[in-house]
Design an enzyme around this catalytic site. Structure first.
Site, PDB file in Angstrom:
ATOM      1  N   GLU B  46       0.832  -1.216   0.000  1.00  0.00           N
ATOM      2  CA  GLU B  46       0.000   0.000   0.000  1.00  0.00           C
ATOM      3  C   GLU B  46       0.858   1.254   0.000  1.00  0.00           C
ATOM      4  O   GLU B  46       0.647   2.175  -0.797  1.00  0.00           O
ATOM      5  CB  GLU B  46      -0.918   0.020   1.243  1.00  0.00           C
ATOM      6  CG  GLU B  46      -1.948  -1.095   1.308  1.00  0.00           C
ATOM      7  CD  GLU B  46      -2.948  -1.072   0.160  1.00  0.00           C
ATOM      8  OE1 GLU B  46      -3.019  -0.067  -0.568  1.00  0.00           O
ATOM      9  OE2 GLU B  46      -3.647  -2.075  -0.024  1.00  0.00           O
ATOM     10  N   ASN B  50       1.375   3.902  -3.123  1.00  0.00           N
ATOM     11  CA  ASN B  50       1.036   5.314  -2.939  1.00  0.00           C
ATOM     12  C   ASN B  50       2.185   6.225  -3.354  1.00  0.00           C
ATOM     13  O   ASN B  50       1.968   7.256  -4.001  1.00  0.00           O
ATOM     14  CB  ASN B  50       0.675   5.590  -1.476  1.00  0.00           C
ATOM     15  CG  ASN B  50      -0.753   5.202  -1.159  1.00  0.00           C
ATOM     16  OD1 ASN B  50      -1.516   4.834  -2.041  1.00  0.00           O
ATOM     17  ND2 ASN B  50      -1.118   5.276   0.112  1.00  0.00           N
ATOM     18  N   ARG B 104      -8.963   4.010  -7.929  1.00  0.00           N
ATOM     19  CA  ARG B 104      -8.396   3.814  -6.603  1.00  0.00           C
ATOM     20  C   ARG B 104      -9.558   3.638  -5.635  1.00  0.00           C
ATOM     21  O   ARG B 104     -10.594   4.289  -5.771  1.00  0.00           O
ATOM     22  CB  ARG B 104      -7.557   5.024  -6.174  1.00  0.00           C
ATOM     23  CG  ARG B 104      -6.461   5.411  -7.139  1.00  0.00           C
ATOM     24  CD  ARG B 104      -5.475   4.319  -7.379  1.00  0.00           C
ATOM     25  NE  ARG B 104      -4.955   3.760  -6.130  1.00  0.00           N
ATOM     26  CZ  ARG B 104      -4.359   2.588  -6.029  1.00  0.00           C
ATOM     27  NH1 ARG B 104      -4.236   1.819  -7.095  1.00  0.00           N
ATOM     28  NH2 ARG B 104      -3.894   2.174  -4.890  1.00  0.00           N
TER      29      ARG B 104
HETATM   30  N1  LIG Z   1       2.955   9.117  -0.916  1.00  0.00           N
HETATM   31  C1  LIG Z   1       1.945   9.962  -1.167  1.00  0.00           C
HETATM   32  N2  LIG Z   1       2.189  11.162  -1.760  1.00  0.00           N
HETATM   33  C2  LIG Z   1       1.181  12.027  -2.034  1.00  0.00           C
HETATM   34  N3  LIG Z   1      -0.123  11.777  -1.747  1.00  0.00           N
HETATM   35  C3  LIG Z   1      -0.436  10.601  -1.153  1.00  0.00           C
HETATM   36  C4  LIG Z   1       0.576   9.641  -0.828  1.00  0.00           C
HETATM   37  N4  LIG Z   1      -0.032   8.578  -0.239  1.00  0.00           N
HETATM   38  C5  LIG Z   1      -1.336   8.857  -0.205  1.00  0.00           C
HETATM   39  N5  LIG Z   1      -1.609  10.082  -0.750  1.00  0.00           N
HETATM   40  C6  LIG Z   1      -2.934  10.727  -0.847  1.00  0.00           C
HETATM   41  O1  LIG Z   1      -3.817  10.080   0.051  1.00  0.00           O
HETATM   42  C7  LIG Z   1      -4.972   9.575  -0.649  1.00  0.00           C
HETATM   43  C8  LIG Z   1      -5.484   8.306   0.005  1.00  0.00           C
HETATM   44  O2  LIG Z   1      -4.543   7.240  -0.113  1.00  0.00           O
HETATM   45  P1  LIG Z   1      -5.055   5.741  -0.020  1.00  0.00           P
HETATM   46  O3  LIG Z   1      -5.824   5.581   1.239  1.00  0.00           O
HETATM   47  O4  LIG Z   1      -3.894   4.832  -0.210  1.00  0.00           O
HETATM   48  O5  LIG Z   1      -6.091   5.610  -1.223  1.00  0.00           O
HETATM   49  P2  LIG Z   1      -5.828   5.480  -2.812  1.00  0.00           P
HETATM   50  O6  LIG Z   1      -4.400   5.082  -3.047  1.00  0.00           O
HETATM   51  O7  LIG Z   1      -6.787   4.417  -3.229  1.00  0.00           O
HETATM   52  O8  LIG Z   1      -6.146   6.828  -3.394  1.00  0.00           O
HETATM   53  C9  LIG Z   1      -4.503   9.416  -2.074  1.00  0.00           C
HETATM   54  O9  LIG Z   1      -5.576   9.465  -2.999  1.00  0.00           O
HETATM   55  C10 LIG Z   1      -3.549  10.605  -2.231  1.00  0.00           C
HETATM   56  O10 LIG Z   1      -4.255  11.800  -2.481  1.00  0.00           O
HETATM   57 MG   LIG Z   2      -3.278   3.781  -1.915  1.00  0.00          MG
END
Ligand SMILES: Nc1ncnc2c1ncn2[C@@H]1O[C@H](COP(=O)(O)OP(=O)(O)O)[C@@H](O)[C@H]1O
Ligand SMILES: [Mg+2]
Lengths: 109, 153
Positions: B46, B50, B104
């Site tokens: 995960e 991300n 997502r």
């Molecule tokens: N490493 C990262 N850098 C920038 N934004 C991030 C990062 N990790 C997560 N995010 C932000 O947090 C949101 C939620 O992440 P997550 O719960 O993993 O859902 P998803 O990956 O399905 O969008 C993402 O849509 C993004 O906007």
């Molecule tokens: Mg994610």
């Protein structure tokens, strides 16, 4: 990625890959949607018999196909979930969106 | 016992599998259960995913994964120097995603929380993101030991 599609009379069975993650999600989505459209699939079965790993990217793919099938009045189910995949379904709430065929042994009468 | 490892790799989706398997392999020295290994693999997947799709938005960059063992506790960090987040709290809400067009699910952070004991996110807009996750490994052994009571030496 090893992923096979079996079509039979408006029903498509997708043998899911060993690892369902973001890396394989795009291809899976494209291939599935292409076949669903081309063969007017009414019933979609995700077969997890060969799957050892799935993360939330896999959940996204399943929900996406569910929505698409829902618009056209189709049916979606999942089969052969290992304990691990079952846990992923429960934690994500997916078991409330997709019918899961249980692998439970038949009770002797 | 203390032990630490660190790997850095390109932000390419093909490396997601490499990252989770590497951390899992490093953890085997703590004699983890299959469940514990699966939990850690999911959480690492995960965080790395991300970094690749949100941090670097599919472009180039490096992802750094480290794992530090302290007794039976594993501390895993996943770091990127990507776009970062303005509002971490909002980003961590279940089902929240800024990339719905990529299908997502918005469940990445929820998965990390569910499968690890603790999770902490440090992020700054334009600088990058660091996810720190901890999990106690070897709960199985502890149970076995308890079961033994004070048997003969
Ligand atoms: N490493 C990262 N850098 C920038 N934004 C991030 C990062 N990790 C997560 N995010 C932000 O947090 C949101 C939620 O992440 P997550 O719960 O993993 O859902 P998803 O990956 O399905 O969008 C993402 O849509 C993004 O906007
Ligand atoms: Mg994610």
């Amino acid at each position: 990625m090893e992923c096979k599609y079996q079509l039979n009379n408006g029903c498509m069975r997708i043998s899911m890959p060993k690892e369902v993650d973001h890396h394989c999600a795009e291809q899976l989505r494209k291939e599935a949607d292409l076949l669903i459209g081309a063969y007017h699939v009414r019933r979609l079965i995700f077969d997890f018999a060969g799957t050892e790993f799935m993360d939330s990217s896999g959940i996204g793919v399943l929900i996406g196909r569910c929505k698409n099938m829902g618009y056209s009045g189709g049916e979606v189910s999942a089969e052969h979930l290992s304990e691990r995949i079952q846990k992923i379904f429960v934690v994500s709430g997916l078991h409330k969106m997709i019918r899961v065929e249980s692998d439970a042994q038949e009770e002797p009468n | 016992m203390k032990n630490e490892m660190q790997v850095e790799f390109d932000a390419k989706s093909v490396n997601e599998g490499f990252a989770r398997v590497t951390v899992a392999a490093f953890l085997t020295q703590l004699d983890p259960t299959l469940d514990e290994i699966a939990d850690v693999k999911t959480a690492v997947s995960e965080a790395v995913t991300n970094a690749i799709i949100h941090g670097y938005e599919g472009g180039e960059g490096k992802v750094c994964v480290s794992c530090r063992l302290n007794g039976n506790q594993a501390v895993i960090t996943v770091e990127d120097e990507g776009v970062g987040m303005e509002d971490v709290k909002k980003a961590m809400e279940p089902f929240y995603t800024t990339k719905p067009e990529l299908e997502r699910s918005g469940m990445g952070f929820a998965f990390m929380e569910a499968f690890m004991d603790e999770m902490q996110v440090e992020s700054a807009s334009g600088i990058g993101t660091k996810v720190i996750m901890t999990k106690k490994i070897g709960a199985k052994e502890e149970k076995d030991r308890d079961g033994c009571g004070d048997s003969a030496h």
